[in-house]
Structures are given as C-alpha cells and as structure tokens.
Write a protein that holds these residues in place. Structure first.
Motif, PDB file in Angstrom:
ATOM      1  N   ASP A   1       0.983  -1.245  -0.035  1.00 32.95           N
ATOM      2  CA  ASP A   1      -0.007   0.011  -0.066  1.00 32.95           C
ATOM      3  C   ASP A   1       0.964   1.370   0.131  1.00 32.95           C
ATOM      4  O   ASP A   1       0.503   2.283  -0.595  1.00 32.95           O
ATOM      5  CB  ASP A   1      -0.852   0.090   1.161  1.00 32.95           C
ATOM      6  CG  ASP A   1      -2.160  -0.831   1.117  1.00 32.95           C
ATOM      7  OD1 ASP A   1      -2.325  -1.542   0.011  1.00 32.95           O
ATOM      8  OD2 ASP A   1      -2.701  -0.941   2.085  1.00 32.95           O
ATOM      9  N   ALA A   2       1.994   1.314   0.688  1.00 37.77           N
ATOM     10  CA  ALA A   2       2.837   2.254   0.703  1.00 37.77           C
ATOM     11  C   ALA A   2       3.571   2.560  -0.500  1.00 37.77           C
ATOM     12  O   ALA A   2       4.058   3.644  -0.858  1.00 37.77           O
ATOM     13  CB  ALA A   2       3.813   2.045   1.923  1.00 37.77           C
ATOM     14  N   ALA A   3       3.736   1.795  -1.624  1.00 36.21           N
ATOM     15  CA  ALA A   3       4.336   1.734  -2.740  1.00 36.21           C
ATOM     16  C   ALA A   3       3.623   3.230  -3.351  1.00 36.21           C
ATOM     17  O   ALA A   3       4.907   3.705  -4.105  1.00 36.21           O
ATOM     18  CB  ALA A   3       4.246   0.711  -3.485  1.00 36.21           C
ATOM     19  N   GLU A   4       2.876   3.438  -3.344  1.00 34.90           N
ATOM     20  CA  GLU A   4       2.230   4.684  -4.123  1.00 34.90           C
ATOM     21  C   GLU A   4       2.756   5.877  -3.552  1.00 34.90           C
ATOM     22  O   GLU A   4       3.096   7.012  -4.219  1.00 34.90           O
ATOM     23  CB  GLU A   4       0.592   4.753  -3.897  1.00 34.90           C
ATOM     24  CG  GLU A   4       0.145   5.987  -4.439  1.00 34.90           C
ATOM     25  CD  GLU A   4      -1.522   6.061  -4.510  1.00 34.90           C
ATOM     26  OE1 GLU A   4      -2.013   7.169  -4.478  1.00 34.90           O
ATOM     27  OE2 GLU A   4      -2.134   4.878  -4.801  1.00 34.90           O
TER      28      GLU A   4
ATOM     29  N   ALA B   1      16.141  -7.030   8.423  1.00 36.51           N
ATOM     30  CA  ALA B   1      15.838  -7.834   7.742  1.00 36.51           C
ATOM     31  C   ALA B   1      15.040  -7.648   6.500  1.00 36.51           C
ATOM     32  O   ALA B   1      15.046  -8.286   5.154  1.00 36.51           O
ATOM     33  CB  ALA B   1      15.377  -9.123   8.221  1.00 36.51           C
ATOM     34  N   ARG B   2      14.048  -6.751   6.823  1.00 29.37           N
ATOM     35  CA  ARG B   2      13.079  -6.412   5.737  1.00 29.37           C
ATOM     36  C   ARG B   2      13.635  -5.362   5.137  1.00 29.37           C
ATOM     37  O   ARG B   2      12.892  -4.850   4.038  1.00 29.37           O
ATOM     38  CB  ARG B   2      11.790  -6.152   6.520  1.00 29.37           C
ATOM     39  CG  ARG B   2      10.985  -7.472   7.056  1.00 29.37           C
ATOM     40  CD  ARG B   2       9.651  -7.154   7.319  1.00 29.37           C
ATOM     41  NE  ARG B   2       8.895  -6.846   6.030  1.00 29.37           N
ATOM     42  CZ  ARG B   2       8.297  -7.814   5.282  1.00 29.37           C
ATOM     43  NH1 ARG B   2       8.480  -8.828   5.798  1.00 29.37           N
ATOM     44  NH2 ARG B   2       7.546  -7.511   4.258  1.00 29.37           N
ATOM     45  N   GLY B   3      14.900  -4.650   5.291  1.00 33.24           N
ATOM     46  CA  GLY B   3      15.208  -3.631   4.418  1.00 33.24           C
ATOM     47  C   GLY B   3      15.099  -2.168   4.851  1.00 33.24           C
ATOM     48  O   GLY B   3      15.359  -1.275   3.919  1.00 33.24           O
ATOM     49  N   TYR B   4      14.629  -2.119   6.238  1.00 36.27           N
ATOM     50  CA  TYR B   4      14.463  -0.364   6.867  1.00 36.27           C
ATOM     51  C   TYR B   4      15.912  -0.203   6.973  1.00 36.27           C
ATOM     52  O   TYR B   4      16.744  -0.954   7.700  1.00 36.27           O
ATOM     53  CB  TYR B   4      13.649  -0.707   8.032  1.00 36.27           C
ATOM     54  CG  TYR B   4      12.206  -1.002   7.633  1.00 36.27           C
ATOM     55  CD1 TYR B   4      11.395   0.303   7.332  1.00 36.27           C
ATOM     56  CD2 TYR B   4      11.562  -2.385   7.455  1.00 36.27           C
ATOM     57  CE1 TYR B   4      10.050  -0.223   6.861  1.00 36.27           C
ATOM     58  CE2 TYR B   4      10.283  -2.434   6.939  1.00 36.27           C
ATOM     59  CZ  TYR B   4       9.476  -1.598   6.703  1.00 36.27           C
ATOM     60  OH  TYR B   4       8.245  -1.698   6.191  1.00 36.27           O
ATOM     61  N   GLN B   5      15.873   0.920   6.729  1.00 32.98           N
ATOM     62  CA  GLN B   5      17.284   1.928   7.196  1.00 32.98           C
ATOM     63  C   GLN B   5      16.968   3.126   8.113  1.00 32.98           C
ATOM     64  O   GLN B   5      16.048   3.745   8.168  1.00 32.98           O
ATOM     65  CB  GLN B   5      17.771   2.551   5.751  1.00 32.98           C
ATOM     66  CG  GLN B   5      18.130   1.592   4.778  1.00 32.98           C
ATOM     67  CD  GLN B   5      19.056   0.812   5.036  1.00 32.98           C
ATOM     68  OE1 GLN B   5      20.252   0.862   5.767  1.00 32.98           O
ATOM     69  NE2 GLN B   5      18.775  -0.692   4.951  1.00 32.98           N
TER      70      GLN B   5
ATOM     71  N   THR C   1       9.734   2.208  -1.004  1.00 36.07           N
ATOM     72  CA  THR C   1       8.577   1.278  -1.302  1.00 36.07           C
ATOM     73  C   THR C   1       8.073   1.649  -2.762  1.00 36.07           C
ATOM     74  O   THR C   1       7.292   0.890  -3.353  1.00 36.07           O
ATOM     75  CB  THR C   1       7.486   0.876  -0.566  1.00 36.07           C
ATOM     76  OG1 THR C   1       6.898   2.278  -0.434  1.00 36.07           O
ATOM     77  CG2 THR C   1       7.853   0.460   0.793  1.00 36.07           C
ATOM     78  N   GLY C   2       8.568   2.645  -3.437  1.00 38.39           N
ATOM     79  CA  GLY C   2       8.058   2.936  -4.599  1.00 38.39           C
ATOM     80  C   GLY C   2       8.261   2.239  -5.807  1.00 38.39           C
ATOM     81  O   GLY C   2       8.934   0.996  -5.654  1.00 38.39           O
TER      82      GLY C   2
END
Length: 135
Positions: free
Chosen positions: A82-85, A108-112, A131-132
């Motif tokens: 949903d956040a991709a937009e 592990a999920r790629g958060y920086q 997430t784009g």
C-alpha cells in the motif's frame, strides 16, 4: 487508550485493520498517510521530512498466542504494498532501551535508519523502507 482516542486515531488512519487468525482476533495495525492531524512527534518528524511521500506504520500488535505464525510478515507485505504509491513506509523502533527483536526484524526487511528522537532511557530510531515503483 480510551474509546474516544481510538476513534480519533481510526478516523485519521489510512489503515486501521483488525488481524484475525483461526476465527479469533489476533491483533491490529494502524497506518497513517500524509496530511493528517495525528499528533505523534514521530509522525510529525516524518511529515516534515517527506511531505506527502510516506506512509507511517504507527503500531502493529500481535497477541502472544498468535506469534511465530507469519502474521506480522503478512501484514507488513500488505502495508508495504500500500505504501508503494507514496514511495516509502516509515516507522520507529525503541533503541533505548533497545527492542532487539524488532530492530532485527526491520533490518532483515530492508528498513534503514534515518534519525533518532527522544532522550536517554526512551529513544527511538526512525526507520524508512523505500517502496516506490522503482525499488
């Protein structure tokens, strides 16, 4: 949190979902998009930095009886999609005292990490996952 505050949060939220498993309530998730009146300092920090280009995962709660079943991962997949937009999903995790399992999960999920807020004894690290569509 009383019922009035929960109702207020639900009114501002982009997502206010109940998580069900095996016919029982297993938890909930609250996500806020840009432009709300949400008064969280963490949300406001992201709003100032990213304007309209973020979603903020405020909280996800999974009852202990339903942990280790992949529910949090499934919810994160949906919320990140949903956040991709908007281009990114933002959130915070306690860093002092540290919430080591949550920090490891998000890493592990790629958060920086992009910042920190708080004071000694109650600090959070501010995290972002891009997430784009070009990610």
């Amino acid at each position: 949190m009383d019922a009035d505050r929960l109702g207020q949060l639900r009114g501002w939220a982009t997502r206010a979902d109940v998580i069900r498993c095996d016919g029982e309530v297993a938890g909930f998730v609250l996500v806020f998009g840009p432009g709300t009146d949400y008064d969280s300092a963490n949300y406001r920090w992201f709003a100032q930095r990213y304007a309209g280009d973020f979603h903020y995962l405020d909280r996800i709660v999974i009852d202990d009886r339903f942990r280790r079943r992949g529910l949090a991962s499934a919810v994160y997949h949906a919320v990140e999609r949903d956040a991709a937009e908007a281009g990114r999903l933002t959130l915070e995790v306690n860093s002092d005292p540290p919430n080591a399992p949550s920090l490891a999960f998000h890493r592990a999920r790629g958060y920086q990490p992009v910042g920190e807020l708080g004071e000694p004894g109650h600090r959070v690290v501010l995290l972002v996952k891009e997430t784009g569509p070009n990610v």
